[in-house]
Design an enzyme around this catalytic site. Sequence first.
Site, PDB file in Angstrom:
ATOM      1  CE1 TYR A  79      52.979  33.428  36.351  1.00  0.00           C
ATOM      2  CE2 TYR A  79      52.805  34.938  37.709  1.00  0.00           C
ATOM      3  CZ  TYR A  79      52.655  33.753  37.499  1.00  0.00           C
ATOM      4  OH  TYR A  79      52.599  33.010  38.847  1.00  0.00           O
ATOM      5  N   PRO A  85      53.943  24.779  37.663  1.00  0.00           N
ATOM      6  CG  PRO A  85      55.719  25.372  38.132  1.00  0.00           C
ATOM      7  CD  PRO A  85      55.391  24.217  37.131  1.00  0.00           C
TER       8      PRO A  85
END
Length: 391
Positions: free
Chosen positions: A203, A294
């Site tokens: 991420y 998401p």
Amino acid sequence: MRQRTRVAIVGAGPAGMLLAHLLDAHGIESVIVETRSQAYVLARIRAGILEHSTVELLRSVGLGDRLDAEGLPHRGIYLQTPQERHHLDFVDLVGRQVWVYGQTEVQKDLVAARTRAGQAVYYGVADVELDDLTTDRPTVRFTDADGVQRTLEADAVAGCDGSFGPSRAAIPAAVTSVWERTYPYSWLGVLASVPPSTDELIYAWHPDGFAMHSMRSAQVSRLYLQVPNGTRVDEWSHDRIWEALSTRLGHTGWELAAGPITEAAVLPMRSFVQSPMRHGRLFLAGDAAHIVPPTGAKGLNLAVADVALLARALAALLVDGDAGPADAYSETALRRVWRCTHFSWWMTSMLHTSGDPFDAQLQMSQLRWLFSSTAGATGLAENYAGLPLDL
């Protein structure tokens, strides 16, 4: 043509199929109706991360063999800024891990199991209508793929048909409350035929926008870029996609491997919760009742938690004559829904750029806290790896 069943399930995706599987274990017959074809439902590319509790449930009901053989267990995730990359080890922090195993694979396992069990499923139906929901004999009327008009008479109806199905709309607006947030950005998601350049998900916060490196298998990478709402796929050439991914995911001593892009789509992002999740003998589960962005990998896992709870409630109602769990279903399910909605919003707002320098400084402060605080990292790990199903 009229047909009798105990539970009529609207929607043959993972939520509907898993609910039928769980009900069958309680000796409760069900019939599933689905507007799409079986091939379409099987091919939908959606979620790819399974929580610890989801995996435990699938294993416990005989759906874990292929997951264990082909799924990729991950101890945690990488979280990064352009200056630094940190690994958050969920196993060390909370004793739980996650699995990379795509929703398409979960669906294949469910369809195979329900086919072996002789599950009644009508695909390609039209004109679905839910009636008599406040009685103890609710009905689902539809036209099947052969043009035959059918009526399912049931003891309960489960709405597992997503955001745009008829189940959500069947609850009168006068008795519902809705909370919704549309985010000012979308994801450009791609599937690429190239082995992942990372062992676990990355991420990445970057001034140009969020990026994420995920995977579907040891040979297929799944990658995402933050893009403005309204972006069209044809605005992004494959070269432009790989250049942006390399920039936003870039890290000293690490290189992103590029390869053929086989699929690309723009995914709008929103949060949505509708309450109640029950109206008479209609019970909503999954995307029919709530949507999360998401970023936190919660959508499919929330649907699994819903139907696990719902199966127990329907078994108590229809087998034991105990209405208590069914009466409490909406309130109980919504506790988890709001926890996961908050976590998904938090991850999203922390990692996606808005162009506001003040927001950027807040994000950097939040990320530095996660990098340096065991308490902060533990909170993220606890939510990401998944809370117990009996929350």
